[in-house]
Design an enzyme around this catalytic site. Structure first.
Site, short mmCIF file in Angstrom:
data_model
loop_
_atom_site.label_atom_id
_atom_site.label_comp_id
_atom_site.label_asym_id
_atom_site.label_seq_id
_atom_site.Cartn_x
_atom_site.Cartn_y
_atom_site.Cartn_z
N SER A 143 36.09 39.36 38.66
CA SER A 143 36.69 39.37 37.33
C SER A 143 35.63 39.55 36.24
N ARG A 251 44.53 51.45 35.40
CA ARG A 251 45.54 50.43 35.09
C ARG A 251 46.81 51.08 34.52
N LEU A 347 67.88 40.76 52.05
CA LEU A 347 67.97 41.32 53.41
C LEU A 347 67.95 40.26 54.50
N GLY A 348 67.85 38.99 54.12
CA GLY A 348 67.85 37.95 55.14
C GLY A 348 66.75 38.19 56.16
N GLU A 372 42.06 45.60 39.70
CA GLU A 372 42.15 46.20 38.36
C GLU A 372 42.43 45.14 37.29
N GLY A 373 41.85 43.95 37.49
CA GLY A 373 42.09 42.84 36.58
C GLY A 373 43.26 42.04 37.08
N THR A 374 43.00 40.75 37.39
CA THR A 374 44.09 39.92 37.92
C THR A 374 45.14 39.68 36.83
P1 TGC Z 1 33.36 42.44 26.77
O1 TGC Z 1 32.15 41.94 26.06
O2 TGC Z 1 34.70 41.97 26.34
O3 TGC Z 1 33.37 44.04 26.70
C1 TGC Z 1 32.22 44.82 26.95
C2 TGC Z 1 32.39 46.10 26.13
O4 TGC Z 1 33.51 46.83 26.62
C3 TGC Z 1 34.51 46.95 25.60
N1 TGC Z 1 35.79 46.80 26.28
C4 TGC Z 1 36.52 47.86 26.66
N2 TGC Z 1 36.33 49.17 26.45
C5 TGC Z 1 37.24 50.01 26.97
N3 TGC Z 1 38.32 49.58 27.66
C6 TGC Z 1 38.54 48.27 27.89
N4 TGC Z 1 39.60 47.87 28.61
C7 TGC Z 1 37.62 47.34 27.38
N5 TGC Z 1 37.51 45.98 27.42
C8 TGC Z 1 36.40 45.67 26.74
C9 TGC Z 1 34.20 45.86 24.60
O5 TGC Z 1 34.67 46.20 23.33
C10 TGC Z 1 32.68 45.85 24.65
O6 TGC Z 1 32.23 46.97 23.95
P2 TGC Z 1 30.82 46.94 23.17
O7 TGC Z 1 30.73 48.27 22.52
O8 TGC Z 1 30.91 45.79 22.21
O9 TGC Z 1 29.76 46.72 24.21
O10 TGC Z 1 33.14 42.22 28.31
P3 TGC Z 1 33.22 40.91 29.20
O11 TGC Z 1 32.01 40.91 30.08
O12 TGC Z 1 33.46 39.72 28.33
O13 TGC Z 1 34.48 41.18 30.16
C11 TGC Z 1 35.69 41.57 29.69
C12 TGC Z 1 36.77 41.62 30.81
C13 TGC Z 1 36.98 40.29 31.46
C14 TGC Z 1 38.03 42.01 30.11
C15 TGC Z 1 36.42 42.67 31.86
O14 TGC Z 1 35.25 42.43 32.47
C16 TGC Z 1 37.51 42.88 32.89
O15 TGC Z 1 38.41 43.69 32.64
N6 TGC Z 1 37.47 42.22 34.12
C17 TGC Z 1 38.33 42.57 35.23
C18 TGC Z 1 37.54 43.38 36.27
C19 TGC Z 1 38.34 44.47 36.91
O16 TGC Z 1 39.43 44.84 36.48
N7 TGC Z 1 37.79 45.08 37.93
C20 TGC Z 1 38.41 46.21 38.58
C21 TGC Z 1 37.50 46.84 39.61
S1 TGC Z 1 38.05 48.44 40.18
C22 TGC Z 1 39.42 48.12 41.11
O17 TGC Z 1 39.89 47.04 41.20
C23 TGC Z 1 40.02 49.30 41.79
S2 TGC Z 1 41.40 48.90 42.75
C24 TGC Z 1 41.97 50.38 43.34
C25 TGC Z 1 42.99 51.04 42.44
O18 TGC Z 1 42.78 51.21 41.23
O19 TGC Z 1 44.07 51.43 42.95
P1 FAD Z 2 37.70 36.29 41.21
O1 FAD Z 2 37.14 37.00 40.01
O2 FAD Z 2 36.80 35.41 41.99
O3 FAD Z 2 38.98 35.49 40.76
C1 FAD Z 2 39.58 34.47 41.58
C2 FAD Z 2 40.67 33.78 40.76
O4 FAD Z 2 40.07 33.15 39.62
C3 FAD Z 2 41.72 34.74 40.21
O5 FAD Z 2 42.98 34.12 40.23
C4 FAD Z 2 41.29 34.96 38.78
O6 FAD Z 2 42.39 35.30 37.91
C5 FAD Z 2 40.72 33.59 38.44
N1 FAD Z 2 39.75 33.63 37.35
C6 FAD Z 2 38.53 34.24 37.33
N2 FAD Z 2 37.93 34.08 36.15
C7 FAD Z 2 38.76 33.32 35.40
C8 FAD Z 2 38.73 32.81 34.07
N3 FAD Z 2 37.69 33.06 33.26
N4 FAD Z 2 39.76 32.08 33.63
C9 FAD Z 2 40.84 31.83 34.43
N5 FAD Z 2 40.94 32.30 35.70
C10 FAD Z 2 39.92 33.03 36.16
N6 FAD Z 2 36.80 46.88 43.05
C11 FAD Z 2 36.08 48.00 42.81
O7 FAD Z 2 35.07 47.98 42.10
N7 FAD Z 2 36.44 49.19 43.37
C12 FAD Z 2 37.54 49.31 44.16
O8 FAD Z 2 37.84 50.43 44.63
C13 FAD Z 2 38.31 48.14 44.45
N8 FAD Z 2 39.37 48.19 45.31
C14 FAD Z 2 40.00 47.02 45.70
C15 FAD Z 2 40.95 47.05 46.72
C16 FAD Z 2 41.53 45.87 47.16
C17 FAD Z 2 42.51 45.90 48.29
C18 FAD Z 2 41.21 44.64 46.54
C19 FAD Z 2 41.84 43.36 46.96
C20 FAD Z 2 40.28 44.61 45.53
C21 FAD Z 2 39.64 45.80 45.09
N9 FAD Z 2 38.63 45.77 44.13
C22 FAD Z 2 37.90 46.92 43.86
C23 FAD Z 2 38.16 44.49 43.57
C24 FAD Z 2 39.11 43.87 42.55
O9 FAD Z 2 39.01 44.52 41.33
C25 FAD Z 2 38.75 42.38 42.43
O10 FAD Z 2 39.21 41.77 43.62
C26 FAD Z 2 39.35 41.73 41.22
O11 FAD Z 2 38.77 42.23 40.02
C27 FAD Z 2 39.23 40.19 41.24
O12 FAD Z 2 37.94 39.80 41.58
P2 FAD Z 2 37.69 38.69 42.74
O13 FAD Z 2 38.47 39.15 43.94
O14 FAD Z 2 36.23 38.55 42.88
O15 FAD Z 2 38.36 37.37 42.20
#
Ligand code: TGC
Ligand code: FAD
Length: 392
Positions: A143, A251, A347-348, A372-374
């Site tokens: 995250s 997302r 569907l039981g 993609e963000g929990t």
């Molecule tokens: P923070 O300081 O808030 O932001 C850093 C800089 O980024 C800007 N920003 C964004 N810009 C574009 N789009 C967004 N959604 C943005 N959110 C923030 C922000 O303005 C700042 O810009 P600058 O110019 O001031 O530097 O960053 P933080 O470290 O406090 O974290 C923010 C947080 C928690 C929202 C972010 O880290 C987050 O979204 N965490 C979730 C991680 C996540 O979603 N991982 C996904 C991995 S990929 C994946 O899961 C693929 S699955 C396969 C599939 O897609 O099907």
């Molecule tokens: P954590 O960040 O450890 O979170 C665990 C729990 O704690 C969650 O419930 C969360 O909501 C909670 N939590 C964390 N921080 C806080 C907070 N500050 N306050 C309250 N609650 C909090 N990533 C990639 O980069 N590329 C990919 O292609 C990709 N594909 C994926 C495919 C699959 C099948 C899966 C399962 C994951 C994939 N991911 C990928 C990773 C995915 O984006 C992460 O699993 C996700 O961002 C959550 O991170 P984590 O699993 O480490 O959970």
């Protein structure tokens, strides 16, 4: 087994779509019905990604669908969303593959890449001749990707990358990985690198034992002093904002995809409820509790359709804020998961089998609600937006 799919449209949603949008949606629908539905239960059970469908998807323009030129289809964002909906109506893991190839690999190359990088990679990725993956998450940083420890250090005309990435979709089948790393010489600024997966020091190991997204490949990546030419740096990338911009694309697509999974569950439950008889030899659909469940589902699906369409129209006008994307991803995936759980109950006992798609969708959606963000992280993103106070 299962039932043939019927369009799910209570509110005349189709009247809000253009002829072109309906054509794209129907083409994707036909592709899924003809090619994916007949094999997906086997793929899921066997833990196999149906790679044989890649050339046909490329032909239909599904990779990088909303990118102009470079062999891409140049679809609108609404059309792209409708394709995602249909793919995930088939299977979330299958849609994930296309999301990653398009939103997380082709988008960053198109947005942050040099002309040379775009010309080299985009036509190959659009044609499905090359596959990609996106490495942001690490074993200790999910995250909170800003905490990443993967590092790139300049060495003459090269960068040397070292680190571990976790949960990487398509990791073991990718030809190229977009790796996000902190650059030592730039005060740890996060930047993106194109890393060919046959470079010495690069390893991908499949994650086994998943009960979710079994038709999608997930891997851990290890980079041990992987040397890449400096020309592999994505020159337009800089700061955590760059990978977060990629996540916005993915997302947005997921918000549509989740509607597809919900449609499949709702439509199956509705047909089953009209057929299955209990008590007075009447269909279970004649009972108020069953009707209430079905009405909840169609109400939430209808609202989700309007939300994603609105997001898509905003995106096509360049007006889509990332808070709206968080709202749509969070709401629609939650809606789909609740729909799957309720449909399974209708569907039981049959609901737990692979004869119907519901249990598979339900298990898949447990990943979609996390990646993609929990669900909760999106609540915090929205909370920060409306209060101005970060609560992470
Ligand atoms: P923070 O300081 O808030 O932001 C850093 C800089 O980024 C800007 N920003 C964004 N810009 C574009 N789009 C967004 N959604 C943005 N959110 C923030 C922000 O303005 C700042 O810009 P600058 O110019 O001031 O530097 O960053 P933080 O470290 O406090 O974290 C923010 C947080 C928690 C929202 C972010 O880290 C987050 O979204 N965490 C979730 C991680 C996540 O979603 N991982 C996904 C991995 S990929 C994946 O899961 C693929 S699955 C396969 C599939 O897609 O099907
Ligand atoms: P954590 O960040 O450890 O979170 C665990 C729990 O704690 C969650 O419930 C969360 O909501 C909670 N939590 C964390 N921080 C806080 C907070 N500050 N306050 C309250 N609650 C909090 N990533 C990639 O980069 N590329 C990919 O292609 C990709 N594909 C994926 C495919 C699959 C099948 C899966 C399962 C994951 C994939 N991911 C990928 C990773 C995915 O984006 C992460 O699993 C996700 O961002 C959550 O991170 P984590 O699993 O480490 O959970």
């Amino acid at each position: 087994m299962g039932f043939p799919f019927h369009n799910v449209d209570l509110i005349r949603f189709d009247s809000l779509l253009s002829e072109d949008e309906k054509l794209v949606r129907n083409t994707a629908r036909q592709f899924v019905d003809d090619n994916l539905i007949p094999i997906i239960e086997d793929c899921f059970r066997e833990g196999r990604f149906p790679r044989e469908l890649v050339p046909q998807m490329a032909e239909l323009g599904f990779f990088g669908a909303n990118i102009e030129d470079y062999g891409c289809a140049g679809m609108s964002n609404v059309e792209y969303g409708l394709v995602m909906q249909e793919l995930e109506r088939g299977d979330s893991g299958f849609r994930s593959f296309v999301s990653v190839q398009s939103a997380l690999v082709m988008y960053p190359i198109h947005t942050f890449g040099s002309d040379e990088q775009k010309n080299k990679w985009l036509p190959e990725l659009a044609a499905g001749r090359k596959l990609g993956c996106f490495g942001l998450t690490e074993p200790g940083f999910g995250s909170n990707p800003g905490g990443m420890t993967t590092r790139a250090t300049k060495d003459g005309d090269s960068y040397i990358l070292t680190g571990e990435k976790m949960w990487i979709t398509s990791g073991t089948i990718a030809d190229v990985a977009i790796i996000w790393a902190k650059v030592t010489e730039e005060d740890d600024r996060v930047r993106g690198f194109l890393v060919e997966t046959d470079r010495p020091g690069f390893r991908a190991d499949e994650v086994h034992g998943k009960w979710s997204l079994r038709a999608s490949v997930t891997a851990g990546l290890s980079l041990q002093e992987v040397r890449v030419p400096a020309a592999n740096l994505l020159p337009g990338s800089g700061g955590l904002k760059s990978p977060l911009m990629c996540l916005n694309q993915a997302r947005y697509g997921i918000s549509w995809g989740a509607i597809g999974a919900a449609m499949a569950c709702y439509d199956t439950a509705l047909q089953y409820a009209k057929m299955r008889k209990q008590f007075r030899n009447e269909p279970i659909a004649s009972h108020q509790i069953i009707q209430e469940r079905l009405v909840w589902m169609i109400s939430e699906i209808s609202k989700a359709q309007l939300l994603s369409l609105h997001a898509g129209r905003l995106k096509d006008q360049g007006q889509l804020g990332h808070e709206v994307i968080s709202l749509a991803k969070r709401n629609n995936v939650w809606m789909a998961l609740e729909t799957a759980r309720s449909a399974r109950q209708i569907l039981g006992g049959n609901g737990i089998t692979e004869d119907y798609p519901i249990m598979r969708h339900m298990m898949n959606l447990e990943s979609v609600v996390t990646y993609e963000g929990t669900h909760d992280i999106h609540a915090l993103i929205l909370g920060q937006h409306i209060t101005g106070i970060p609560a992470f």
